[in-house]
Write a protein that holds these residues in place. Structure first.
Motif, PDB file in Angstrom:
ATOM      1  N   MET A 292      38.872  35.228  26.627  1.00  0.00           N
ATOM      2  CA  MET A 292      38.067  34.026  26.378  1.00  0.00           C
ATOM      3  C   MET A 292      37.078  33.747  27.502  1.00  0.00           C
ATOM      4  N   HIS A 293      37.042  34.638  28.492  1.00  0.00           N
ATOM      5  CA  HIS A 293      36.146  34.479  29.654  1.00  0.00           C
ATOM      6  C   HIS A 293      36.377  33.159  30.373  1.00  0.00           C
ATOM      7  N   GLY A 294      37.646  32.837  30.568  1.00  0.00           N
ATOM      8  CA  GLY A 294      38.000  31.634  31.308  1.00  0.00           C
ATOM      9  C   GLY A 294      38.778  30.662  30.448  1.00  0.00           C
ATOM     10  N   PHE A 295      38.812  29.434  30.915  1.00  0.00           N
ATOM     11  CA  PHE A 295      39.595  28.395  30.246  1.00  0.00           C
ATOM     12  C   PHE A 295      38.656  27.482  29.467  1.00  0.00           C
ATOM     13  N   THR A 296      38.760  27.537  28.158  1.00  0.00           N
ATOM     14  CA  THR A 296      37.946  26.703  27.280  1.00  0.00           C
ATOM     15  C   THR A 296      38.842  25.665  26.621  1.00  0.00           C
ATOM     16  N   SER A 297      38.248  24.833  25.798  1.00  0.00           N
ATOM     17  CA  SER A 297      39.031  23.798  25.113  1.00  0.00           C
ATOM     18  C   SER A 297      40.021  24.406  24.118  1.00  0.00           C
ATOM     19  N   GLU A 298      39.762  25.619  23.643  1.00  0.00           N
ATOM     20  CA  GLU A 298      40.657  26.276  22.691  1.00  0.00           C
ATOM     21  C   GLU A 298      41.660  27.219  23.358  1.00  0.00           C
ATOM     22  N   PHE A 299      41.667  27.246  24.676  1.00  0.00           N
ATOM     23  CA  PHE A 299      42.518  28.196  25.398  1.00  0.00           C
ATOM     24  C   PHE A 299      43.990  28.052  25.027  1.00  0.00           C
ATOM     25  N   ALA A 300      44.512  26.832  25.054  1.00  0.00           N
ATOM     26  CA  ALA A 300      45.951  26.621  24.828  1.00  0.00           C
ATOM     27  C   ALA A 300      46.386  27.132  23.452  1.00  0.00           C
ATOM     28  N   SER A 301      45.620  26.846  22.423  1.00  0.00           N
ATOM     29  CA  SER A 301      46.020  27.298  21.082  1.00  0.00           C
ATOM     30  C   SER A 301      45.934  28.818  20.965  1.00  0.00           C
ATOM     31  N   HIS A 302      44.915  29.444  21.558  1.00  0.00           N
ATOM     32  CA  HIS A 302      44.815  30.901  21.536  1.00  0.00           C
ATOM     33  C   HIS A 302      45.951  31.539  22.339  1.00  0.00           C
ATOM     34  N   TRP A 303      46.234  30.959  23.511  1.00  0.00           N
ATOM     35  CA  TRP A 303      47.285  31.507  24.358  1.00  0.00           C
ATOM     36  C   TRP A 303      48.647  31.418  23.676  1.00  0.00           C
ATOM     37  N   LEU A 304      48.966  30.268  23.101  1.00  0.00           N
ATOM     38  CA  LEU A 304      50.269  30.116  22.445  1.00  0.00           C
ATOM     39  C   LEU A 304      50.394  31.038  21.238  1.00  0.00           C
ATOM     40  N   GLY A 305      49.308  31.241  20.512  1.00  0.00           N
ATOM     41  CA  GLY A 305      49.327  32.184  19.393  1.00  0.00           C
ATOM     42  C   GLY A 305      49.539  33.611  19.876  1.00  0.00           C
ATOM     43  N   ALA A 306      48.834  33.976  20.945  1.00  0.00           N
ATOM     44  CA  ALA A 306      48.985  35.321  21.513  1.00  0.00           C
ATOM     45  C   ALA A 306      50.378  35.502  22.117  1.00  0.00           C
ATOM     46  N   TRP A 307      50.891  34.463  22.753  1.00  0.00           N
ATOM     47  CA  TRP A 307      52.218  34.538  23.369  1.00  0.00           C
ATOM     48  C   TRP A 307      53.289  34.765  22.301  1.00  0.00           C
ATOM     49  N   ARG A 308      53.164  34.056  21.187  1.00  0.00           N
ATOM     50  CA  ARG A 308      54.142  34.194  20.103  1.00  0.00           C
ATOM     51  C   ARG A 308      54.187  35.640  19.594  1.00  0.00           C
ATOM     52  N   ILE A 309      53.026  36.208  19.376  1.00  0.00           N
ATOM     53  CA  ILE A 309      52.951  37.590  18.882  1.00  0.00           C
ATOM     54  C   ILE A 309      53.451  38.562  19.948  1.00  0.00           C
ATOM     55  N   ALA A 310      53.014  38.373  21.197  1.00  0.00           N
ATOM     56  CA  ALA A 310      53.441  39.257  22.289  1.00  0.00           C
ATOM     57  C   ALA A 310      54.949  39.186  22.484  1.00  0.00           C
ATOM     58  N   PHE A 311      55.515  37.990  22.397  1.00  0.00           N
ATOM     59  CA  PHE A 311      56.957  37.840  22.588  1.00  0.00           C
ATOM     60  C   PHE A 311      57.735  38.624  21.539  1.00  0.00           C
ATOM     61  N   ILE A 312      57.339  38.518  20.300  1.00  0.00           N
ATOM     62  CA  ILE A 312      58.041  39.229  19.226  1.00  0.00           C
ATOM     63  C   ILE A 312      57.991  40.731  19.467  1.00  0.00           C
ATOM     64  N   ILE A 313      56.813  41.232  19.829  1.00  0.00           N
ATOM     65  CA  ILE A 313      56.630  42.664  20.075  1.00  0.00           C
ATOM     66  C   ILE A 313      57.508  43.126  21.238  1.00  0.00           C
TER      67      ILE A 313
ATOM     68  N   TYR B 105      43.643  43.104  19.630  1.00  0.00           N
ATOM     69  CA  TYR B 105      43.302  42.963  18.209  1.00  0.00           C
ATOM     70  C   TYR B 105      43.333  41.487  17.800  1.00  0.00           C
ATOM     71  N   VAL B 106      44.375  40.778  18.198  1.00  0.00           N
ATOM     72  CA  VAL B 106      44.532  39.373  17.821  1.00  0.00           C
ATOM     73  C   VAL B 106      43.479  38.503  18.506  1.00  0.00           C
ATOM     74  N   LEU B 107      43.320  38.674  19.817  1.00  0.00           N
ATOM     75  CA  LEU B 107      42.414  37.806  20.571  1.00  0.00           C
ATOM     76  C   LEU B 107      40.937  38.076  20.281  1.00  0.00           C
ATOM     77  N   GLU B 108      40.595  39.310  19.961  1.00  0.00           N
ATOM     78  CA  GLU B 108      39.197  39.650  19.682  1.00  0.00           C
ATOM     79  C   GLU B 108      38.853  39.469  18.211  1.00  0.00           C
ATOM     80  N   GLY B 109      39.837  39.202  17.380  1.00  0.00           N
ATOM     81  CA  GLY B 109      39.580  38.962  15.964  1.00  0.00           C
ATOM     82  C   GLY B 109      39.475  40.223  15.137  1.00  0.00           C
ATOM     83  N   GLY B 110      40.199  41.261  15.506  1.00  0.00           N
ATOM     84  CA  GLY B 110      40.224  42.491  14.724  1.00  0.00           C
ATOM     85  C   GLY B 110      39.599  43.657  15.462  1.00  0.00           C
ATOM     86  N   PHE B 111      39.274  44.696  14.689  1.00  0.00           N
ATOM     87  CA  PHE B 111      38.654  45.893  15.262  1.00  0.00           C
ATOM     88  C   PHE B 111      37.150  45.661  15.353  1.00  0.00           C
TER      89      PHE B 111
END
Length: 155
Positions: free
Chosen positions: A102-123, A30-36
């Motif tokens: 993200m279909h690989g490593f893009t320039s925005e990968f790190a910010s998306h990963w850290l955002g996803a990691w934060r949410i995943a960690f809490i869960i 949900y987070v990485l794809e931008g919703g439903f």
């Protein structure tokens, strides 16, 4: 039909991995794809399959090592265990699921990963407090009781 007692750990690890990755991958998708989005269910099932394979391996080898580390903290053992195992598992799972989304490593990968990691960690941190007991009760009901089965066959 009951599961033989020698498969208790394998049943627990499998069930724990299924439930944990189902919840985590759904929220992360949900987070990485931008919703439903239109293909949300197919993306979630893809992510769940990937997450399950990784989590099953981690749940098979990681808890013993993390518990050994957490045992050094007598009063905070449970919190240290849940924090450490959640940190390691979500780091790896969120990294892989972000790369897939993200279909690989893009320039925005790190910010998306850290955002996803934060949410995943809490869960996962929260789930690690009550999910093992719940899964343990379910697995306990599935395991054949050797005293009942031998007493039933003797009569």
């Amino acid at each position: 039909m009951r599961i033989h007692a020698k498969y208790r750990q394998l049943t627990f690890i499998s069930t724990m991995s299924i439930v944990l990755t189902f919840i985590m991958s759904g929220i992360m998708t949900y987070v990485l794809e931008g919703g439903f989005i239109a293909h949300f269910m197919s993306a979630w099932m893809r992510d769940w399959g990937i997450a399950f394979v990784i989590a099953f391996g981690l749940n098979f080898f990681l808890p013993v090592r993390v518990r050994r580390f957490a045992n050094q903290f007598k009063k905070a053992q449970l919190i240290v265990y849940a924090f450490t195992i959640s940190l390691i598992m979500t780091c790896i799972l969120s990294f892989v699921l972000t790369a897939v989304a993200m279909h690989g490593f893009t320039s925005e990968f790190a910010s998306h990963w850290l955002g996803a990691w934060r949410i995943a960690f809490i869960i996962v941190f929260v789930l690690n407090f009550f999910l093992p007991q719940w899964v343990g009760r379910i697995v306990g009901k599935l395991i054949a009781n050797p005293t009942k089965s031998s007493a039933g066959t003797a009569a």
